[in-house]
Design a protein around this motif. Sequence first.
Motif, PDB file in Angstrom:
ATOM      1  N   CYS A 280     -41.972 -24.494 -11.068  1.00 25.10           N
ATOM      2  CA  CYS A 280     -41.484 -24.136  -9.715  1.00 25.10           C
ATOM      3  C   CYS A 280     -40.296 -23.185  -9.803  1.00 25.10           C
ATOM      4  O   CYS A 280     -40.214 -22.210  -9.061  1.00 25.10           O
ATOM      5  CB  CYS A 280     -41.112 -25.414  -8.976  1.00 25.10           C
ATOM      6  N   GLN A 281     -39.384 -23.446 -10.748  1.00 21.07           N
ATOM      7  CA  GLN A 281     -38.221 -22.573 -10.903  1.00 21.07           C
ATOM      8  C   GLN A 281     -38.644 -21.168 -11.291  1.00 21.07           C
ATOM      9  O   GLN A 281     -38.080 -20.184 -10.822  1.00 21.07           O
ATOM     10  CB  GLN A 281     -37.277 -23.168 -11.969  1.00 21.07           C
ATOM     11  N   ARG A 282     -39.635 -21.097 -12.212  1.00 17.56           N
ATOM     12  CA  ARG A 282     -40.106 -19.780 -12.627  1.00 17.56           C
ATOM     13  C   ARG A 282     -40.759 -19.016 -11.471  1.00 17.56           C
ATOM     14  O   ARG A 282     -40.578 -17.810 -11.333  1.00 17.56           O
ATOM     15  CB  ARG A 282     -41.083 -19.934 -13.798  1.00 17.56           C
ATOM     16  N   LEU A 283     -41.542 -19.753 -10.687  1.00 19.59           N
ATOM     17  CA  LEU A 283     -42.171 -19.093  -9.531  1.00 19.59           C
ATOM     18  C   LEU A 283     -41.118 -18.594  -8.537  1.00 19.59           C
ATOM     19  O   LEU A 283     -41.226 -17.497  -7.972  1.00 19.59           O
ATOM     20  CB  LEU A 283     -43.134 -20.070  -8.840  1.00 19.59           C
ATOM     21  N   LYS A 284     -40.095 -19.391  -8.330  1.00 16.92           N
ATOM     22  CA  LYS A 284     -39.060 -19.023  -7.360  1.00 16.92           C
ATOM     23  C   LYS A 284     -38.151 -17.901  -7.871  1.00 16.92           C
ATOM     24  O   LYS A 284     -37.497 -17.227  -7.095  1.00 16.92           O
ATOM     25  CB  LYS A 284     -38.195 -20.242  -7.001  1.00 16.92           C
ATOM     26  N   SER A 285     -38.153 -17.736  -9.201  1.00 16.15           N
ATOM     27  CA  SER A 285     -37.298 -16.697  -9.765  1.00 16.15           C
ATOM     28  C   SER A 285     -37.943 -15.312  -9.702  1.00 16.15           C
ATOM     29  O   SER A 285     -37.281 -14.316  -9.945  1.00 16.15           O
ATOM     30  CB  SER A 285     -36.948 -17.046 -11.210  1.00 16.15           C
ATOM     31  N   GLN A 286     -39.237 -15.274  -9.434  1.00 13.24           N
ATOM     32  CA  GLN A 286     -39.931 -13.989  -9.375  1.00 13.24           C
ATOM     33  C   GLN A 286     -40.076 -13.547  -7.911  1.00 13.24           C
ATOM     34  O   GLN A 286     -40.429 -14.348  -7.049  1.00 13.24           O
ATOM     35  CB  GLN A 286     -41.311 -14.101 -10.046  1.00 13.24           C
ATOM     36  N   GLU A 287     -39.832 -12.286  -7.706  1.00 10.99           N
ATOM     37  CA  GLU A 287     -39.833 -11.754  -6.333  1.00 10.99           C
ATOM     38  C   GLU A 287     -41.202 -11.886  -5.682  1.00 10.99           C
ATOM     39  O   GLU A 287     -41.304 -12.171  -4.486  1.00 10.99           O
ATOM     40  CB  GLU A 287     -39.400 -10.284  -6.341  1.00 10.99           C
ATOM     41  N   SER A 288     -42.271 -11.731  -6.480  1.00  9.38           N
ATOM     42  CA  SER A 288     -43.616 -11.745  -5.902  1.00  9.38           C
ATOM     43  C   SER A 288     -44.044 -13.143  -5.470  1.00  9.38           C
ATOM     44  O   SER A 288     -44.901 -13.303  -4.599  1.00  9.38           O
ATOM     45  CB  SER A 288     -44.638 -11.179  -6.898  1.00  9.38           C
ATOM     46  N   THR A 289     -43.450 -14.213  -6.087  1.00  4.81           N
ATOM     47  CA  THR A 289     -43.921 -15.568  -5.816  1.00  4.81           C
ATOM     48  C   THR A 289     -42.865 -16.466  -5.181  1.00  4.81           C
ATOM     49  O   THR A 289     -43.126 -17.640  -4.922  1.00  4.81           O
ATOM     50  CB  THR A 289     -44.414 -16.219  -7.117  1.00  4.81           C
ATOM     51  N   ASN A 290     -41.650 -15.938  -4.980  1.00  3.21           N
ATOM     52  CA  ASN A 290     -40.585 -16.837  -4.528  1.00  3.21           C
ATOM     53  C   ASN A 290     -40.778 -17.344  -3.111  1.00  3.21           C
ATOM     54  O   ASN A 290     -40.156 -18.322  -2.698  1.00  3.21           O
ATOM     55  CB  ASN A 290     -39.213 -16.177  -4.680  1.00  3.21           C
TER      56      ASN A 290
ATOM     57  N   PHE B 161     -37.018 -31.019  -4.626  1.00  4.38           N
ATOM     58  CA  PHE B 161     -36.533 -30.159  -3.524  1.00  4.38           C
ATOM     59  C   PHE B 161     -35.475 -29.172  -4.025  1.00  4.38           C
ATOM     60  O   PHE B 161     -35.377 -28.049  -3.531  1.00  4.38           O
ATOM     61  CB  PHE B 161     -35.956 -31.013  -2.393  1.00  4.38           C
ATOM     62  N   ALA B 162     -34.686 -29.592  -5.056  1.00  2.00           N
ATOM     63  CA  ALA B 162     -33.616 -28.741  -5.568  1.00  2.00           C
ATOM     64  C   ALA B 162     -34.166 -27.493  -6.242  1.00  2.00           C
ATOM     65  O   ALA B 162     -33.551 -26.435  -6.204  1.00  2.00           O
ATOM     66  CB  ALA B 162     -32.739 -29.528  -6.535  1.00  2.00           C
ATOM     67  N   VAL B 163     -35.333 -27.605  -6.917  1.00  7.89           N
ATOM     68  CA  VAL B 163     -35.878 -26.437  -7.617  1.00  7.89           C
ATOM     69  C   VAL B 163     -36.710 -25.555  -6.700  1.00  7.89           C
ATOM     70  O   VAL B 163     -37.255 -24.538  -7.143  1.00  7.89           O
ATOM     71  CB  VAL B 163     -36.722 -26.879  -8.828  1.00  7.89           C
ATOM     72  N   GLY B 164     -36.835 -25.944  -5.417  1.00  5.21           N
ATOM     73  CA  GLY B 164     -37.520 -25.057  -4.481  1.00  5.21           C
ATOM     74  C   GLY B 164     -38.726 -25.623  -3.809  1.00  5.21           C
ATOM     75  O   GLY B 164     -39.406 -24.917  -3.056  1.00  5.21           O
ATOM     76  N   GLY B 165     -39.063 -26.880  -4.059  1.00  4.27           N
ATOM     77  CA  GLY B 165     -40.207 -27.470  -3.401  1.00  4.27           C
ATOM     78  C   GLY B 165     -39.974 -27.652  -1.924  1.00  4.27           C
ATOM     79  O   GLY B 165     -38.835 -27.857  -1.475  1.00  4.27           O
ATOM     80  N   VAL B 166     -41.083 -27.595  -1.163  1.00  4.82           N
ATOM     81  CA  VAL B 166     -40.950 -27.738   0.282  1.00  4.82           C
ATOM     82  C   VAL B 166     -41.383 -29.126   0.747  1.00  4.82           C
ATOM     83  O   VAL B 166     -41.069 -29.518   1.878  1.00  4.82           O
ATOM     84  CB  VAL B 166     -41.776 -26.660   1.025  1.00  4.82           C
TER      85      VAL B 166
END
Length: 611
Positions: free
Chosen positions: A73-83, A103-108
């Motif tokens: 999840c962190q890797r996905l959120k760190s990339q502009e195309s997938t964040n 939730f802290a790493v970007g989950g909804v």
Amino acid sequence: MNHERLNPEKKDILIIDDTPDNLRVLSSLLTKQGYNVRKALNWQMALIACQTVLPDLILLDIMMPEVDGYEICQRLKSQESTNDIPVIFISALDDVFDKVKAFAVGGVDYITKPFEFEEVLIRIKNQLSLISARQEILELNTQLEIRVRERTFELEKTLHKLQQEINERQHLQNKLLDIVLHDSLTGLPNRVLFIKRLDKALTRAKQEQNYQFAVLFLDCDRFKVVNDSLGHLVGDELLVAIARRLQQFISPFDTLARFSGDEFAILLENITDIKMVTKIADDILKQLYLAFPLSRYEVFMNASIGIILGNKDYEKSEFLLRDADTAMYRAKAMGRARYHVFDPIMHQEALKLLELENDLRRAVERQEFIICYQPIINIKNRDIAGFEALIRWQHPTRGIVPPADFLPVAEETGLMNQINFWVLQSVCETLCQWQKYPEIKQKLKVSVNLSPKIFLQTNFLAKVDQILHDTQVDPRSLDLEITESALMENSDSVKTILKELQARQIKLIMDDFGTGYSSLSYLHSFPMDALKIDKSFVLRMLENQQSLGLVSAMINIAHSMGMGAIAEGVETQEQLAQLQKLNCDFAQGFLFSVAIAPELALDLLLSAPQW
């Protein structure tokens, strides 16, 4: 790489789970709900799937080999195309710490295994709805931004156009204001702008004790002659040349204006004393004295200048101009081509003159005039040959006003013709009454003075005929006295009128002979019956031989041309005796009688006096 959606209408869901059974079950269930489902067993497969087609939603298991769900999840959120892709964690971990970390790493969202499919479906729908809502908001924002940019551009265009219109209108207003405040011929300030600046100078004089200013009012002498003889185009060219010459004497702080016609005004500011102002006036007169080389003619011009020193006690600038104008007319009266500084006494005189003019107009309406008669004596037999009718004004408050005080005003105001006809009518009526007395000689004559301007009246002869008809007076009893100036002005038309009068047997007398042109060449041209020698010559004739010779010459001129000679202003027996020696025909003056009322003149006639 292709990051487009597979099917915009079918939402794409990527399931990342290292358990094939989990993948198969979820995939089957979601596919039946109409979703496009793709599966990834690890991070590498998930990355390839995202690089191939961006999913609308990711279902992510936490417990993964090598790279767990948090890291994925962190890797996905760190990339502009997938964040922006929403990630829902599905995990058997039920600890609060795990959920918080998810939730802290970007989950909804977070779904705990074992899960109920309806719960999974609802949570997926909620997230996809949020995505759709965000997308709609983004699209709306984009559209709004486009519309705002368009409106902003249109507004900027409108504002630019409006500013152009404002600039054009301001330019037009400035141009119109310039036209309103400046003279179109010379480009100088006009009367309106001059008065505005004069108002400021007057206000400043009231506020600053050491500030002084002056006004010069200039009127060109003889400009009408140039205009009438050479034409208006030359006149306009001359006015422009005068304006340019006057500008030499104006500092940047002063104002030169053209008022109207050939009138100019100068506002001198920050002056030191009256000498500074009169020096400028002197310099102006010297410059104007020099010839004006115009395009087709060389013209000479001079001017009369009125000067008024600025005074804080003046209430309005118009009063300053009034007094400057009064001073200018005084300069004209003193001989023109000069300046005159205003004196407050002049204003009082002007007020008296205005009052006299108003009273005179009422006097004409109310017929406040009376006629007195001074006898004219036949020098040979010393009896009365006739009378000269002399007008007096019976003013209601001033008493008797002598003709020298009001006749010049009557000439200037155009009342003289009315007065002349009234006198002629009254004299003929009186003469008609006198001729009813048998004791009075039928050859008795009464002379009436005529203004030079009366000959310009188109109905002059018709009025004379009407008076003669109404009074039934014998025209041979009427003498008309005419000055030399009247003969010289419009001489051709005057000559015609005089011949018409002579045809009616009315006698014509040249009044004040010797004081005007006195050219023998024109005496032959006019049908005159007598010359009246001015009293100034009679009074001096006993003083020296030169004066006596002048009177003798005038009498001889009259006789040589078949005219009678009348001496006026006779006051002594010595003068009468000398006139008799010179063979003068008639005389009048205080020696015989002052001008007297009609009834006294009748008594004098009936007494048949001898001198």
